[in-house]
Write an enzyme that holds these catalytic residues in place. Structure first.
Site, mmCIF file in Angstrom:
data_model
loop_
_atom_site.group_PDB
_atom_site.id
_atom_site.type_symbol
_atom_site.label_atom_id
_atom_site.label_comp_id
_atom_site.label_asym_id
_atom_site.label_seq_id
_atom_site.Cartn_x
_atom_site.Cartn_y
_atom_site.Cartn_z
ATOM 1 N N CYS A 1 43.610 43.972 25.502
ATOM 2 C CA CYS A 1 44.877 43.815 26.225
ATOM 3 C C CYS A 1 45.840 44.865 25.718
ATOM 4 C CB CYS A 1 45.456 42.424 25.999
ATOM 5 S SG CYS A 1 46.718 41.990 27.224
ATOM 6 N N CYS B 1 51.344 43.123 29.515
ATOM 7 C CA CYS B 1 49.896 43.314 29.362
ATOM 8 C C CYS B 1 49.374 44.512 30.150
ATOM 9 C CB CYS B 1 49.156 42.051 29.795
ATOM 10 S SG CYS B 1 49.652 40.608 28.843
ATOM 11 N N LYS C 1 43.513 31.947 32.696
ATOM 12 C CA LYS C 1 44.549 32.028 31.668
ATOM 13 C C LYS C 1 45.880 31.686 32.320
ATOM 14 C CE LYS C 1 46.618 35.228 28.387
ATOM 15 N NZ LYS C 1 46.467 36.508 27.709
ATOM 16 N N GLU D 1 39.436 32.187 40.158
ATOM 17 C CA GLU D 1 39.476 33.255 39.139
ATOM 18 C C GLU D 1 38.170 33.284 38.340
ATOM 19 O OE1 GLU D 1 41.590 35.597 38.418
ATOM 20 O OE2 GLU D 1 43.493 35.047 39.331
ATOM 21 N N LYS E 1 42.171 28.856 29.089
ATOM 22 C CA LYS E 1 43.187 29.007 28.046
ATOM 23 C C LYS E 1 44.547 28.618 28.586
ATOM 24 C CE LYS E 1 45.470 32.627 25.560
ATOM 25 N NZ LYS E 1 45.735 34.016 25.486
HETATM 26 C C1 PBG Z 1 47.017 38.745 25.009
HETATM 27 C C2 PBG Z 1 46.803 37.399 24.446
HETATM 28 C C3 PBG Z 1 47.709 36.344 24.232
HETATM 29 C C4 PBG Z 1 46.997 35.337 23.581
HETATM 30 C C5 PBG Z 1 45.693 35.774 23.440
HETATM 31 N N1 PBG Z 1 45.586 37.042 23.990
HETATM 32 C C6 PBG Z 1 49.157 36.262 24.481
HETATM 33 C C7 PBG Z 1 49.760 36.191 25.814
HETATM 34 O O1 PBG Z 1 49.080 36.199 26.847
HETATM 35 O O2 PBG Z 1 50.979 36.198 25.816
HETATM 36 C C8 PBG Z 1 47.568 34.018 23.113
HETATM 37 C C9 PBG Z 1 46.815 33.343 22.028
HETATM 38 C C10 PBG Z 1 47.524 32.239 21.353
HETATM 39 O O3 PBG Z 1 48.625 31.795 21.746
HETATM 40 O O4 PBG Z 1 46.985 31.765 20.345
HETATM 41 N N2 PBG Z 1 47.408 38.827 26.317
#
Ligand code: PBG
Length: 308
Positions: free
Chosen positions: A100, A110, A175, A213, A228
């Site tokens: 990312c 991102c 996500k 997705e 997630k």
């Molecule tokens: C990167 C990413 C994030 C997390 C994992 N990869 C942050 C976001 O999307 O803001 C969050 C992981 C966590 O809260 O433990 N994009």
């Protein structure tokens, strides 16, 4: 009578890496979670591995953040250095990397920012560069988390063209634009400087979109799909499990971690009990792989024979 059993081999520990020597500093918003410099990571991973946790997910804090997040694909970037070190020291550790830009960009988004929005297609090229640079350093699994449309297909193609046919992809497929990422954003200083991530992450109320997705990512070549956060989205894990015949990962994110951790620290909850109860619930919902900041503690509890 116990139907669901947790094993340390299903757990993945997220690790925050930073530049410097001799650094292990606690993340202020995440008790017992540390940022490490490369020299400090070997002992840490060695300890975790002894307990049976054999997979790590790497995140990096760059030296400098810039508009295009250039350290993310630098061969000498912090994550690339860490991968090489871990691969040199360990033969049985699966190294996964977050792909990312948000931790590396000055604006904290991102992807590539044009005006006040994120340019999906321009971002794909950069995500591919990051993934290939991680594969070159020796990563086993790259995990694109930017939620850009087409990211899995683009990364799969680039990996194949560059000779990394065996590098697997764990896609952050479903996500959600969650408020549970706050402590993580403190850890890598990635809070967006304007706006939010709702343009690319999913609306928490959408389960049909989550299925869409995930099926797109499977078709694009994802080897593992992820849901997630985990706890507020157990229904999504369950639906995905029923629908797709691929390994499913669930990310028990930073906000879920601190919510429990702070209650335990205050003595309001019994940490030994709640950790395993919570992780078991994620597995029971259908996750094959659980990414959690509790990985080491959970593995230690399992070894002691403590049960939920
Ligand atoms: C990167 C990413 C994030 C997390 C994992 N990869 C942050 C976001 O999307 O803001 C969050 C992981 C966590 O809260 O433990 N994009």
């Amino acid at each position: 009578m116990q139907e669901t059993r947790l094993s340390p081999s299903e757990l993945v520990i997220p690790l925050f890496m930073c530049h410097g020597v001799g650094v292990s500093s606690e993340v202020p918003s995440m008790p017992d979670v540390f940022r490490y410099s490369v020299d400090r990571i070997v002992t840490r991973v060695g300890n975790v591995s002894e307990l049976g946790v054999k997979a790590v997910l790497l995140f990096g804090l760059p030296k400098d953040k810039d508009e295009g997040g250039s350290e993310a694909y630098d061969p000498d970037g912090i994550v690339q250095q860490t991968i090489r070190r871990l691969k040199k020291e360990f033969s049985d550790i699966v190294v996964m990397t977050d792909v990312c830009l948000c931790g590396y960009t000055s604006h904290g988004h991102c992807g590539v920012v044009r005006g006040n929005y994120v340019d999906n297609d321009a971002t794909l090229e950069l995500l591919s560069r990051i993934a290939v640079s991680h594969a070159e350093a020796g990563a086993d699994i790259v995990a694109p988390s930017a939620m850009m449309d087409g990211q899995v297909r683009t990364i799969r193609r680039s990996l194949d063209r560059n000779g990394f046919k065996d590098t697997a992809i764990m896609a952050y497929s479903a996500k959600f634009a969650s408020s549970f990422y706050g402590p993580f954003r403190d850890a890598v200083e990635s809070t967006p400087s304007f706006g939010d991530r709702r343009g690319y992450q999913m609306d928490p109320s959408n389960w049909r979109e989550a299925i869409r997705e995930i099926s797109l990512d499977v078709r694009e070549g994802a080897d593992i799909v992820m849901v997630k956060p985990a706890l507020p989205y157990l229904d999504i894990i369950y639906r995905a499990r029923r629908r797709f015949n691929v390994p499913i990962a669930a990310y028990n994110v930073s906000g879920e971690y601190v919510a429990l951790k702070s209650a335990c620290k205050n003595g309001w909850l019994n940490e030994e009990k709640v950790i395993l109860e919570v992780l078991t619930s994620i597995k029971r919902a259908g996750a094959d792989i659980i990414i959690t900041y509790f990985a080491e503690r959970a593995a230690a509890l399992l070894e002691e024979g403590i049960d939920q």
